[in-house]
Design a protein around this motif. Structure first.
Motif, PDB file in Angstrom:
ATOM      1  N   GLY A  49      59.093 -24.823  56.653  1.00 27.65           N
ATOM      2  CA  GLY A  49      59.388 -26.266  57.030  1.00 27.65           C
ATOM      3  C   GLY A  49      59.055 -26.688  58.569  1.00 27.65           C
ATOM      4  O   GLY A  49      59.663 -27.266  59.388  1.00 27.65           O
ATOM      5  N   LEU A  54      55.869 -29.461  56.456  1.00 23.78           N
ATOM      6  CA  LEU A  54      56.323 -31.056  56.587  1.00 23.78           C
ATOM      7  C   LEU A  54      55.263 -31.958  56.557  1.00 23.78           C
ATOM      8  O   LEU A  54      55.438 -32.895  55.725  1.00 23.78           O
ATOM      9  N   THR A  55      54.237 -31.654  56.907  1.00 25.17           N
ATOM     10  CA  THR A  55      52.892 -32.426  56.658  1.00 25.17           C
ATOM     11  C   THR A  55      52.500 -32.396  55.247  1.00 25.17           C
ATOM     12  O   THR A  55      52.444 -33.544  54.511  1.00 25.17           O
ATOM     13  N   THR A  58      54.983 -34.312  53.290  1.00 24.94           N
ATOM     14  CA  THR A  58      55.019 -35.718  53.167  1.00 24.94           C
ATOM     15  C   THR A  58      53.706 -36.220  52.693  1.00 24.94           C
ATOM     16  O   THR A  58      53.974 -37.381  51.702  1.00 24.94           O
ATOM     17  N   LEU A  69      60.956 -28.253  49.527  1.00 26.42           N
ATOM     18  CA  LEU A  69      60.638 -27.635  50.647  1.00 26.42           C
ATOM     19  C   LEU A  69      61.766 -26.754  51.037  1.00 26.42           C
ATOM     20  O   LEU A  69      62.994 -26.827  51.156  1.00 26.42           O
ATOM     21  N   GLU A  71      63.041 -23.642  53.736  1.00 27.97           N
ATOM     22  CA  GLU A  71      62.755 -23.126  55.196  1.00 27.97           C
ATOM     23  C   GLU A  71      63.788 -22.180  55.386  1.00 27.97           C
ATOM     24  O   GLU A  71      64.965 -22.654  55.344  1.00 27.97           O
ATOM     25  N   LEU A  76      64.243 -27.558  61.027  1.00 33.13           N
ATOM     26  CA  LEU A  76      62.871 -27.687  60.708  1.00 33.13           C
ATOM     27  C   LEU A  76      62.052 -27.748  61.835  1.00 33.13           C
ATOM     28  O   LEU A  76      62.823 -27.843  63.070  1.00 33.13           O
ATOM     29  N   TRP A 264      62.221 -34.127  64.310  1.00 34.35           N
ATOM     30  CA  TRP A 264      62.468 -33.356  62.788  1.00 34.35           C
ATOM     31  C   TRP A 264      63.697 -34.124  62.166  1.00 34.35           C
ATOM     32  O   TRP A 264      63.432 -34.202  60.986  1.00 34.35           O
ATOM     33  N   ALA A 268      62.759 -35.609  58.486  1.00 31.09           N
ATOM     34  CA  ALA A 268      63.797 -35.161  57.445  1.00 31.09           C
ATOM     35  C   ALA A 268      64.493 -36.267  56.462  1.00 31.09           C
ATOM     36  O   ALA A 268      64.451 -36.417  55.357  1.00 31.09           O
ATOM     37  N   LEU A 271      61.577 -37.776  54.590  1.00 31.57           N
ATOM     38  CA  LEU A 271      61.286 -37.206  53.399  1.00 31.57           C
ATOM     39  C   LEU A 271      62.574 -37.270  52.305  1.00 31.57           C
ATOM     40  O   LEU A 271      62.240 -37.400  51.291  1.00 31.57           O
ATOM     41  N   LEU A 278      65.228 -30.724  50.543  1.00 34.57           N
ATOM     42  CA  LEU A 278      65.102 -29.864  51.562  1.00 34.57           C
ATOM     43  C   LEU A 278      66.078 -28.800  51.502  1.00 34.57           C
ATOM     44  O   LEU A 278      67.312 -29.248  51.562  1.00 34.57           O
TER      45      LEU A 278
END
Length: 531
Positions: A49, A54-55, A58, A69, A71, A76, A264, A268, A271, A278
């Motif tokens: 994460g 994250l990219t 997305t 995702l 992490e 994140l 972040w 988040a 997302l 997440l």
């Protein structure tokens, strides 16, 4: 990706020569994936994460792909994350945060900024830094304030104003070698300097001794590497990206609060709104191939079965997961990835002090010649939480960094030297009381060494279901650090989107080639006059 030139309605920054790169066209339906011969339709697992993960999440979720995702940390951001200071350990400083150190958000970071715009369209959480002076012990201090943005004016103005480039020393510069810095093209420039270190590049130029700290002890060490073990190709790419090839200028922005609050958490929420699941505080322990996809085992005892995987982890975790996945790729590919190294340790020491810094102290100061000290950051000039504490207490929050710490260095000795050098630069803090302190000594940054550029792992792997992303992943574009993490995240998403017959995302970079004759002509006149 394919560079696109010509008229366009939107640009990511102020440089009219910034290049737009279109994604490859989607594969036709049914092109399939390794192992089952049919197009991928199931969810994608993103492992990590940080910025890269994250990219990628997305990019995939915005095209309607189901994403999970995972992490391992509670927050994140990866190496750009922040977290609350333990209230029990820091009753004197409740509500404050720690991070893994200062990061500069340059205006050339087009693809990272594209990610941040998803949650902050106007980038209002970034604030400009007026200057970041670089000081050499018992030598000059350089400033980037007031330097024109566009080469060749930026180069000429900086050299003319900089005390690190005295005219007498410029006469010794190898003009031909110096002009070679302007004759770059990517990705060829990376490979052309295989086996050449950053230190060797400047040796060839005969840079003035005082100027070397700008390129070596300051910029090269931002990769957490010793200049003798840092890629000359990466150094030349840095010159191009930040100085000789871009008209975005030499200054940068910083978040207005700790990374989690400013960057972040808002992302988040974005997302989650796109349907991304997440899972923080959880690690992927193993990847296995199964009849219906790829099965990921997690350290909480659960498992996931997905169609595709984005590995956006630190280097050690990537090597472990791939090394144990004997079904993934070929032995030769896995062995090559296993040989990739990590950079030496780096230290981040944040101190909450009971008195303020001297008036006019810069938010960020790069240093050279002060022992292991690489920079000083006054966090209370940057983060809202730290500023509130400083105002209430009458003190300050200062952070010192030491990059490329030699292995075997005693922690107590390192702290003592860092404290001494901080007080050398800020004697007003020598008698300050430490209200609280946080110390981090980490070694998980990828090393951009002198090994062949083409041997580094790229985004695409031998198995199209598995892609890689991160600042240690090979990328043909002139990007580095946080921007490479974001760029490879977009590229990883695009590779999986193409397999599903979905459109990818465009990218932007500084020009792929040097600025040509205009810059070279200016440099010849400037250096020639010194002779």
């Amino acid at each position: 990706m394919t560079p696109l030139r010509g008229a366009r309605a939107w640009q990511p920054g102020l440089d009219p020569r910034a290049e737009r790169h279109l994604p490859q066209p989607p594969l036709s339906s049914g092109s399939g994936s390794a192992g089952n011969g049919s197009a991928a339709t199931g969810p994608v697992l993103v492992v990590g994460g940080g910025i890269a993960g994250l990219t990628a999440a997305t990019g995939l979720a915005e095209r309607g792909v189901d994403v999970v995702l995972v992490e391992r940390e509670a927050t994140l951001g990866g190496r750009v994350r922040s977290w609350p200071v333990d209230a029990d350990a820091a009753a004197e400083a409740p509500g404050l945060t720690m991070s893994r150190g200062f990061h500069a958000f340059f205006r050339q970071y087009y693809n990272l900024r594209a990610l941040l715009r998803r949650a902050d369209p106007g980038l209002e959480r970034l604030r400009p830094v007026p200057d970041y002076p670089l000081t050499l012990a018992d030598g000059p201090t350089d400033s980037f304030a007031g330097i024109p943005r566009t080469p060749p004016l930026s180069i000429a103005a900086f050299v003319a104003r900089s005390p690190s480039f005295p005219i007498s020393a410029l006469a010794k510069v190898d003009i031909g070698a110096a002009l070679g810095l302007l004759d770059v093209r990517f990705p060829q420039t990376y490979s052309e300097l295989d086996g050449v270190s950053a230190a060797e590049v400047l040796d060839r130029l005969h840079f003035p001794d005082q100027a070397r700290h700008l390129a070596l002890e300051v910029f090269a060490r931002s990769f957490f590497a010793d200049p003798t073990d840092f890629s000359g190709g990466e150094l030349v790419a840095m010159f191009h990206t930040y100085f000789t090839g871009s008209a975005e200028g030499l200054l940068f922005d910083v978040p207005d609060d700790d990374y989690d609050s400013a960057l972040w958490q808002p992302l988040a929420r974005h997302l989650t709104g796109l349907g991304v699941e997440l899972r923080t505080g959880t690690s992927v322990t193993r990847l296995e191939e199964s009849a219906d996809g790829i099965r990921a085992e997690l350290d909480d005892g659960s498992s996931l079965t997905v169609s595709d995987v984005v590995l956006a982890t630190d280097r050690a975790t990537l090597q472990r997961l791939v090394g144990e996945a004997t079904w993934l790729g070929t032995p030769t590919w896995r062995d090559a990835l296993a040989t990739q190294r990590v950079a030496p340790p780096f230290a981040v020491w944040r101190l909450w002090l009971d008195r303020p810094a001297a008036q006019g102290s810069p938010l960020f100061l790069g240093t050279s010649g002060y022992g292991p000290l690489d920079n000083i950051t006054f966090v209370d000039q940057m983060e809202a939480g730290a500023a509130a504490w400083a105002e209430q207490s009458g003190g300050c929050v200062v952070e010192v960094h030491a990059y490329a710490v030699p292995p075997g260095t005693e922690e107590a000795t390192l702290r003592e030297v860092l404290r001494r050098e901080l007080h050398r630069l800020h004697p007003e803090l020598a008698t300050a009381t430490v209200v609280h302190e946080e110390w981090q000594l980490s070694q998980d940054c990828p090393l951009a060494g002198t090994d062949p550029w083409a041997d580094r792992p790229g985004v695409v792997t031998p198995d199209p279901r598995v892609v890689l992303a991160g600042d240690g992943i090979r990328c043909e574009l002139p990007v580095a650090l946080m921007e490479r993490a974001a760029t490879t995240g977009w590229l990883a998403a695009n590779a999986l989107l193409a397999r599903r017959g979905l459109a990818g995302h465009e990218l932007w970079t500084v020009p792929m080639r040097g600025r040509g004759q205009s810059v070279a002509h200016s440099a010849r006149r400037l250096l020639g006059a010194a002779r």
